[in-house]
Structures are given as C-alpha cells and as structure tokens.
Design a protein around this motif. Structure first.
Motif, PDB file in Angstrom:
ATOM      1  N   ARG A   1      19.751   7.392  33.379  1.00 22.19           N
ATOM      2  CA  ARG A   1      19.438   8.818  33.166  1.00 22.19           C
ATOM      3  C   ARG A   1      18.206   8.981  32.273  1.00 22.19           C
ATOM      4  O   ARG A   1      17.378   9.852  32.497  1.00 22.19           O
ATOM      5  CB  ARG A   1      20.644   9.531  32.547  1.00 22.19           C
ATOM      6  CG  ARG A   1      21.864   9.509  33.441  1.00 22.19           C
ATOM      7  CD  ARG A   1      23.115   9.906  32.696  1.00 22.19           C
ATOM      8  NE  ARG A   1      23.149  11.335  32.427  1.00 22.19           N
ATOM      9  CZ  ARG A   1      23.991  12.181  33.011  1.00 22.19           C
ATOM     10  NH1 ARG A   1      24.856  11.743  33.908  1.00 22.19           N
ATOM     11  NH2 ARG A   1      23.975  13.460  32.714  1.00 22.19           N
ATOM     12  N   THR A   2      18.119   8.152  31.237  1.00 23.66           N
ATOM     13  CA  THR A   2      16.955   8.208  30.350  1.00 23.66           C
ATOM     14  C   THR A   2      15.716   7.698  31.086  1.00 23.66           C
ATOM     15  O   THR A   2      14.611   8.213  30.899  1.00 23.66           O
ATOM     16  CB  THR A   2      17.182   7.340  29.098  1.00 23.66           C
ATOM     17  OG1 THR A   2      18.505   7.545  28.646  1.00 23.66           O
ATOM     18  CG2 THR A   2      16.194   7.666  28.019  1.00 23.66           C
ATOM     19  N   VAL A   3      15.934   6.680  31.914  1.00 23.79           N
ATOM     20  CA  VAL A   3      14.795   6.086  32.616  1.00 23.79           C
ATOM     21  C   VAL A   3      14.145   7.105  33.561  1.00 23.79           C
ATOM     22  O   VAL A   3      12.918   7.162  33.670  1.00 23.79           O
ATOM     23  CB  VAL A   3      15.223   4.802  33.365  1.00 23.79           C
ATOM     24  CG1 VAL A   3      14.101   4.286  34.258  1.00 23.79           C
ATOM     25  CG2 VAL A   3      15.635   3.728  32.365  1.00 23.79           C
ATOM     26  N   TYR A   4      14.967   7.925  34.226  1.00 23.02           N
ATOM     27  CA  TYR A   4      14.387   8.944  35.112  1.00 23.02           C
ATOM     28  C   TYR A   4      13.357   9.781  34.349  1.00 23.02           C
ATOM     29  O   TYR A   4      12.274  10.069  34.835  1.00 23.02           O
ATOM     30  CB  TYR A   4      15.470   9.886  35.652  1.00 23.02           C
ATOM     31  CG  TYR A   4      16.391   9.272  36.681  1.00 23.02           C
ATOM     32  CD1 TYR A   4      15.897   8.490  37.723  1.00 23.02           C
ATOM     33  CD2 TYR A   4      17.770   9.512  36.632  1.00 23.02           C
ATOM     34  CE1 TYR A   4      16.754   7.937  38.670  1.00 23.02           C
ATOM     35  CE2 TYR A   4      18.626   8.967  37.570  1.00 23.02           C
ATOM     36  CZ  TYR A   4      18.116   8.180  38.592  1.00 23.02           C
ATOM     37  OH  TYR A   4      18.958   7.650  39.514  1.00 23.02           O
ATOM     38  N   SER A   5      13.732  10.159  33.151  1.00 18.99           N
ATOM     39  CA  SER A   5      12.853  10.989  32.330  1.00 18.99           C
ATOM     40  C   SER A   5      11.610  10.224  31.902  1.00 18.99           C
ATOM     41  O   SER A   5      10.484  10.740  31.960  1.00 18.99           O
ATOM     42  CB  SER A   5      13.645  11.483  31.128  1.00 18.99           C
ATOM     43  OG  SER A   5      12.831  12.214  30.282  1.00 18.99           O
ATOM     44  N   ALA A   6      11.806   8.968  31.489  1.00 18.09           N
ATOM     45  CA  ALA A   6      10.676   8.138  31.046  1.00 18.09           C
ATOM     46  C   ALA A   6       9.696   7.916  32.199  1.00 18.09           C
ATOM     47  O   ALA A   6       8.473   7.968  32.010  1.00 18.09           O
ATOM     48  CB  ALA A   6      11.187   6.802  30.509  1.00 18.09           C
ATOM     49  N   VAL A   7      10.232   7.697  33.385  1.00 17.32           N
ATOM     50  CA  VAL A   7       9.392   7.445  34.564  1.00 17.32           C
ATOM     51  C   VAL A   7       8.509   8.664  34.830  1.00 17.32           C
ATOM     52  O   VAL A   7       7.297   8.553  35.064  1.00 17.32           O
ATOM     53  CB  VAL A   7      10.271   7.117  35.805  1.00 17.32           C
ATOM     54  CG1 VAL A   7       9.456   7.173  37.094  1.00 17.32           C
ATOM     55  CG2 VAL A   7      10.908   5.747  35.644  1.00 17.32           C
ATOM     56  N   LYS A   8       9.114   9.829  34.733  1.00 21.57           N
ATOM     57  CA  LYS A   8       8.378  11.064  34.987  1.00 21.57           C
ATOM     58  C   LYS A   8       7.213  11.221  34.004  1.00 21.57           C
ATOM     59  O   LYS A   8       6.081  11.495  34.401  1.00 21.57           O
ATOM     60  CB  LYS A   8       9.353  12.242  34.852  1.00 21.57           C
ATOM     61  CG  LYS A   8       8.864  13.534  35.439  1.00 21.57           C
ATOM     62  CD  LYS A   8       9.993  14.553  35.418  1.00 21.57           C
ATOM     63  CE  LYS A   8       9.502  15.915  35.848  1.00 21.57           C
ATOM     64  NZ  LYS A   8      10.583  16.916  35.763  1.00 21.57           N
ATOM     65  N   THR A   9       7.515  10.993  32.727  1.00 23.53           N
ATOM     66  CA  THR A   9       6.479  11.127  31.685  1.00 23.53           C
ATOM     67  C   THR A   9       5.366  10.104  31.894  1.00 23.53           C
ATOM     68  O   THR A   9       4.179  10.426  31.786  1.00 23.53           O
ATOM     69  CB  THR A   9       7.115  10.933  30.292  1.00 23.53           C
ATOM     70  OG1 THR A   9       8.247  11.794  30.195  1.00 23.53           O
ATOM     71  CG2 THR A   9       6.128  11.237  29.187  1.00 23.53           C
ATOM     72  N   LEU A  10       5.756   8.874  32.195  1.00 25.69           N
ATOM     73  CA  LEU A  10       4.750   7.818  32.392  1.00 25.69           C
ATOM     74  C   LEU A  10       3.827   8.173  33.555  1.00 25.69           C
ATOM     75  O   LEU A  10       2.608   8.013  33.479  1.00 25.69           O
ATOM     76  CB  LEU A  10       5.444   6.479  32.680  1.00 25.69           C
ATOM     77  CG  LEU A  10       5.998   5.726  31.469  1.00 25.69           C
ATOM     78  CD1 LEU A  10       7.010   4.684  31.911  1.00 25.69           C
ATOM     79  CD2 LEU A  10       4.876   5.069  30.667  1.00 25.69           C
ATOM     80  N   ARG A  11       4.426   8.655  34.643  1.00 28.02           N
ATOM     81  CA  ARG A  11       3.614   8.992  35.818  1.00 28.02           C
ATOM     82  C   ARG A  11       2.674  10.156  35.517  1.00 28.02           C
ATOM     83  O   ARG A  11       1.513  10.143  35.934  1.00 28.02           O
ATOM     84  CB  ARG A  11       4.521   9.327  37.005  1.00 28.02           C
ATOM     85  CG  ARG A  11       5.118   8.068  37.630  1.00 28.02           C
ATOM     86  CD  ARG A  11       6.080   8.404  38.749  1.00 28.02           C
ATOM     87  NE  ARG A  11       6.636   7.164  39.311  1.00 28.02           N
ATOM     88  CZ  ARG A  11       7.741   7.123  40.032  1.00 28.02           C
ATOM     89  NH1 ARG A  11       8.415   8.227  40.291  1.00 28.02           N
ATOM     90  NH2 ARG A  11       8.159   5.964  40.511  1.00 28.02           N
ATOM     91  N   GLN A  12       3.183  11.114  34.761  1.00 26.75           N
ATOM     92  CA  GLN A  12       2.322  12.248  34.395  1.00 26.75           C
ATOM     93  C   GLN A  12       1.134  11.772  33.559  1.00 26.75           C
ATOM     94  O   GLN A  12       0.057  12.321  33.636  1.00 26.75           O
ATOM     95  CB  GLN A  12       3.131  13.296  33.616  1.00 26.75           C
ATOM     96  CG  GLN A  12       3.923  14.210  34.536  1.00 26.75           C
ATOM     97  CD  GLN A  12       4.992  15.009  33.805  1.00 26.75           C
ATOM     98  OE1 GLN A  12       5.209  14.828  32.612  1.00 26.75           O
ATOM     99  NE2 GLN A  12       5.672  15.877  34.544  1.00 26.75           N
ATOM    100  N   ALA A  13       1.371  10.711  32.778  1.00 28.25           N
ATOM    101  CA  ALA A  13       0.308  10.163  31.921  1.00 28.25           C
ATOM    102  C   ALA A  13      -0.581   9.186  32.693  1.00 28.25           C
ATOM    103  O   ALA A  13      -1.482   8.577  32.119  1.00 28.25           O
ATOM    104  CB  ALA A  13       0.921   9.483  30.706  1.00 28.25           C
TER     105      ALA A  13
END
Lengths: 413, 282
Positions: A322-334
């Motif tokens: 669940r945390t990884v989904y969020s981290a993945v999104k942020t990383l991709r946005q960056a």
C-alpha cells in the motif's frame, strides 16, 4: 492510488463443486447479510472462510487474530458448522487436521507466538497431505514482542517452520477485500493440492476497516478435494494417480485408511527404513507444489516502457504494498521510472517473476516489515543481475512513502 | 477343510503382521483385549476412528487395528480426536497411547478433554517408562527407580494420572493391568458404549527397556507383581495413602453423568440454524 484489486477470484463464472451446494452458499450469504460492508481484515477472513465452505474452526485467543475466532464462533453454528476454542495452538492445528479427515474444510487463525507452536503439526499436515488453512495475523516478534502491532516477520517461518523438506502455499493480502478473497483462494489451493495453506495477514490489515464486497454464487470458484473413485479394497490414500495429488477419503466411509506422519508407502503404512520410499514420498510432496507453480503463483506487475539503466525496481508484498503504490506514484511524477512487482504468493516463491524484473531494472529494493526476509529470496532469484537492497522497518509502524523513496535514492551507487 | 483363520483377523491389518512389539511387551495383550472388546459389543470398525500418538503403545491401533486410523504427532492424539469427533459424532473415536504421550507431553490436552467431557475413549497404556526411546524416566516412573536418564535414582513422584482425569471432570475412569485382561475388556466395552469422556489407565510391562534395569527382565516378573500388588477399589476402605501408594488400585474408579460436549455443541448448531430459518421466513 493505482491500485487494482485482484479480480482473479471473480473473473470467471464457475459452478461450485459438490458438496457445497448453491443452497448452502445462499445460506452463508444470508447469514453474512449486506453485500457491501465496512469491516476489519480479521472479520473478512472469517467471511471468506464461511463462503469457501469452511465448517470447522479451532483456535486459541491471540492478539491481533482473535476477531476471526470471535466471528467464526458466532456465525459457524448459524450455517451448521462447529467452532471450538482449544487449550492451545498445538491443539488447534491438531483439531483442524482431525476435522479435515472427518470431511470438513477447516481453519485456524493465530499470530506469531501461536504460529510458532503450530509448526510441528503443520509439518504433519504437509506429510499427511491434509487440506487445512492456517491464518497468521503477523505481529512484531520475536517472542511476545509487540502484540498489538503489525509486522511481516513470519514469512520465512511460514515456509521453513517445521522440520524436514516440504512445500506449502502462503498468500499475502494487502487489503481487507483481499483478506476475504485470498481466504477463499487459500481453501481452494488447500483442497486442490492437499496441502496446508498459510494466509500471511498482519496486525495492520487485520485491524484495518475498509469497504468489502461479498461475492455472489457463481462469482467465485469453490473447490472440493478429489475423492477416491476406485473400489474401497483397492484404494491407497497416498497413491499418485499421475497428478502427484492423491485422492483423499473421508473417515467413516469404509476405507479403513491409515494416516501417519511417519514416512509411508502408497498404502499409508510406515516404511521408515527405506531410502527410496522416503525420497519418493517427500519428492512428490514438494513436486506437487513446484510443478504447479504457474497455477499457484500470483503477482501484480506495474512496469513501465523505460530502459533498464534508468529504471528502478521495487518488490513488495502484503500491507507494505500500500505504501509502495504511493511511493511509485511520487517517483514517477518526479521523473524516475519504476517497475513494481507485488508478490501475492509468497510460497512457492516467484523466482522467475523476480528474475524477469531483475532483467528490466538497474537495482531492486525490498521494503518489508522485518529486518530482511523476502530480501534474501529476492537476492537469490536475482542471482547477481542487479544490486538488491533491503529496506526493513520494525516496531509496528508502516514505512512512509518518503522512506521508500529515500531508500531508492540512497541505493543509487 | 479351509485354512484356519482366527475369527478376529478381520479386525487387524494382517498384511503388516508380524507386529513390532518386543517379546513380553504388554501392548499385544492390550490389542487382544481391545479387539475382543470391539467384537463383543458388535462395533463396526467402519464406524470407528482410532487416534494415537507416538510411542510403543500408539502402535496398538495404528497400524494394527483395521479402522480409519490417525497416527498423530507426539502427545496430540486427543486434540486430533477432538476434531474428528466434533465433525462425526456418529463415529466411535478411540485414543490409545502411552503414559508419556498422554500424561507427559500431551497432559494439557488430556485435562481439557476430560473437563469438556467430550465423548472420547482414551486408553492410556502405562508402562511407567519411555520405552521406544530406550528406557528414560517418565512422569509415571515410581520414585527411586534408576532409568537411563535418572541413573542415580528418580527423585520425582509418579503421576497419578487417573486421579487427575477424575478431578478434571471425566465421567468414566478405570484402572486395570495387563494381568487383568477380562475386566479390562469389559471396561473397554463400557468406555466405548457410554457417552462422555472415558479414561482407562492400563498398567503394562516393558521387560526390555524398563524391566531389565529394575530386575524384572521378563513379562512374568511384571505380571506376578501386578497380580500381587493389585487391590480392588472396593477393598481399599480405611487404607492410608501411604499404604495405597504401594499397591495398584484396580477397578472402576468413577462412573457418573455430566453433559457431554459434542451433544451440546450440536444443540447450539440446531438452535442457531433454526433461528436463521425463522429470520428468513419473517
């Protein structure tokens, strides 16, 4: 969140096998009441078990798994099933194995300390090929640890906890809906392969309340063990019919079967002095799972069309996903391309899937709520194709997305 | 004339005979009594499940008795049997295991099964030693005895298992020895035909791994002792505990009625299922 729930349980229309009739299923659905509910993971596990046809539960109170026993003790009698609180977790597994041979789909639920106590009898279930489901709502260990805090510390124990060589199946849910769906899957695997199946929930998901949707008849597949078709005098409880999964008799139906944890021949009789017999038996116990890994292993892939040099890999499982989904999104946005592999089937381990990921990324990090368990399996599967970094966290709190992102950035060199 | 075949051979798994018990072992006597008891009350082996643990006497039903048989982990047969009995109350579920299994490693399951008064028959073969592993001290070994793990002497008192089970709530408790075969048979019949938790302690001999060390190398040595030491429960009035400790009190130690566990469990199921039906028709 780019989270898509696993649809595999409801993707196909299946006709449930006997003896779980439509009428019985409808009776369970009536008892469970509303189709859409707001429920805890522990409760969803109980609902999944009832919908899968579980009719026997034995357990011992333990935080954070007790709610499953509470729900089972209330609802099982309403659907004609039985629930017993045993004197300890050793007895709980013993009772569900006995009930399984008496013809019931059976389950127990516990947490780390209880799971430790259960290991000998889990090995017995593996050796005697007894279908049963063991739910481990993991908490922080070792020992009594943090009873009310979630963890992912029992992943290795789930596979290696009992002595000797054996294979079993373990699944990791990350949502309350999956607690329900995967419990049904656990029963199906257990009945299909005559093997104990472990549901590796955790204290966080076990006590999280989320929306769940109950399936209707026909939405889910419900599997019942293969019963013998040969004349009773010819039946051998451990004879390989070519599938490596022998047909299983029910006690009290005239087969006079002999079931032992000793090394046994196809007849069931002990043959403890024979190297070839032991090898043949234990190899088959392992192969019946290993040969079917493609049917058993479930993963979720969220991969990008990016070059290997610029792409990082994350392997996650269970609640940490669940945390990884969020981290993945942020990383991709960056602007950082990420390939995320979520493991659903922890055992047998998805080696090929991890190896494939390793070919697409320049490094892999493995966030998990322990000090490095699946990390070791990942490293083994990656086999030097790229660096693998552990990202463990213990103490009862989940990773924050930032911690995962920092671990990725920190593993750059 | 056809080949002679003993009338009880249908009750045993002939294909794995000869059995593995040592010369003079009491387990053969218990198997004999058990098979006779089953035949005399006309119990169909198909309607029985035998559950046993680990140790010599666990081999009495498994593999030798021809019914569905669950040979479980050490100390846990009563727990496994509980699951079987709850799911199939129509079957006669019998646990045969040793003193180490039932009262040592598995003592907790014994206490709680007796407390629940679940309809199981537990026949504990007490040879006062861990025989299969070669003669180590057991919870039931008399104090003062030299065993392989108490080479100087056993300083622990022997466990009075039948007393424990009675106190815990069993509804039928008896004690016999391998010398008292016929009353043992009758007692087994009572245990298997009545409802509730039944427990028979069967004092037995292990000439090889126990007798050798205590100067009783043959079965006869033990059987004579059982004959001489045994005292019927109805003859013990007025005897002190010290006097009784030197004897083997035999007979039916308790026979009483208490609500049985599985019956009550299934009553709850009937009530609950009916309540759901009523709600449906509302």
């Amino acid at each position: 969140m780019e989270h898509t729930a696993i649809q595999s349980t409801s993707a196909k229309k299946h006709k449930p096998a006997q003896p779980f009739t439509r009428e019985e299923f409808e009776r369970v659905r009536r008892v469970l009441k509303k189709k859409v509910q707001f429920a805890q993971g522990d409760v969803a596990v109980a609902y999944g078990a009832l919908l899968a046809g579980c009719r026997f539960f034995a357990g011992y109170p333990i935080t954070p798994a007790t709610e499953t026993a509470e729900i089972m003790s209330r609802l099982l009698p309403q659907v004609g099933g039985t629930c017993i609180q045993m004197e300890d977790e050793i007895a709980s597994v013993g009772a569900i194995i006995g009930a399984s041979w008496a013809g019931a789909k059976s389950m127990t639920a516990t947490s780390g300390p209880g799971f430790s106590l259960m290991q000998e009898n889990i090995g017995y279930a593996a050796m005697t090929e007894t279908p049963c489901v063991i739910v481990d709502v993991q908490r922080s260990g070792p020992s009594t640890g943090q009873p009310t805090e979630g963890a992912q510390g029992d992943i290795m124990q789930a596979k290696w906890g009992s002595h000797g060589d054996y294979e079993l199946i373990a699944l990791s849910p990350s949502t309350v809906q999956e607690c329900l769906d995967f419990t049904i899957k656990a029963f199906n695997y257990s009945e299909t392969y005559r093997v104990p199946v472990i549901l590796l929930a955790d204290g966080i998901i076990g006590h999280t309340r989320e929306k769940i949707e109950l399936p209707e008849y026909g939405d889910i597949q419900i599997i019942w063990r293969k019963e013998p078709t040969v004349p009773k005098a010819e039946y051998q409880p451990f004879a390989d019919d070519g599938t490596k999964v022998p047909a299983m008799n029910v006690f009290g139906t005239g087969y006079h079967s002999y079931i032992t944890g000793l090394t046994h021949a196809e007849t069931g009789y002990p043959c403890t002095d024979s190297q070839p017999d032991h090898h043949q038996l234990v190899q088959r116990l392992c192969d019946k799972i290993r040969d079917n890994r493609k049917k058993i292993i479930m993963v979720e892939r969220d991969y990008e069309n990016s070059t290997r040099d610029e792409t990082v890999g994350i392997v996650s499982y269970g609640v940490t996903t669940r945390t990884v989904y969020s981290a993945v999104k942020t990383l991709r946005q960056a602007g950082t391309p990420v390939n995320h592999l979520r493991i659903i089937t922890n055992w047998p381990f998805p080696e090929q899937e991890v190896a494939e990921l390793a070919g697409r990324v320049n490094r892999i990090i493995v966030p998990e709520l322990n000090l490095g368990q699946v990390y070791h399996s990942v490293r083994e599967a990656v086999d030097g194709r790229c660096p693998v970094t552990a990202c463990g966290k213990i103490g009862g709190e989940m990773h924050t997305p930032r911690e995962i992102i920092e671990a990725i950035n920190g593993s750059a060199d | 004339m056809g080949e002679y075949r003993h009338r009880l051979m249908d009750y045993v798994r002939e294909e794995i005979m000869p059995h593995r018990f040592c010369v003079g072992c009491g387990c053969g006597t218990v198997l004999n009594a058990f098979v006779n008891a089953v035949e005399e009350i006309g119990l169909e082996p198909t309607k029985m499940v035998c559950v046993s643990g680990i140790g010599c006497s666990s081999w009495i039903p498994s593999p030798y008795f021809r019914s569905d048989t669950l040979h479980t982990t050490h100390g846990r047969p009563i727990a496994f049997a509980t699951g079987v009995k709850i799911m199939r109350p129509d079957l006669t579920v019998v646990v045969i295991a040793g003193d180490g299994d039932v009262s040592g490693i598995g003592g907790n399951h014994l206490i709680h099964a007796a407390r629940r008064n679940i309809d199981l028959s537990v026949f504990m073969v007490n040879n006062m030693i861990y025989g299969m592993t070669g003669g180590q001290v057991a919870p039931t070994t008399p104090s003062g005895t030299k065993t392989s793990t108490t080479p100087h002497r056993n300083i622990e008192p022997a466990f009075k298992v039948a007393d424990l089970v009675m106190t815990a709530g069993a509804t039928y408790v008896a004690r016999w020895t391998t010398y008292h075969v016929f009353p043992l048979m009758e007692s087994m019949q009572n245990a298997m035909t009545r409802k509730g938790f039944s427990f028979i302690e069967i004092i037995s001999q292990c000439p090889d791994n126990y007798g050798r060390r205590i100067g009783k190398p043959t079965a006869n040595d033990f059987l004579k002792q059982f004959r001489d030491d045994a005292i019927r429960i109805n003859k013990t009035e007025g005897m002190s505990e010290e006097q009784l400790d030197k004897r083997i009190v035999i007979g039916k130690l308790c026979d009483r009625e208490r609500p049985e566990y599985v019956t009550q469990l299934h009553e709850i199921i009937r009530e609950q299922v009916a309540a759901v039906k009523r709600e449906k028709t509302k």
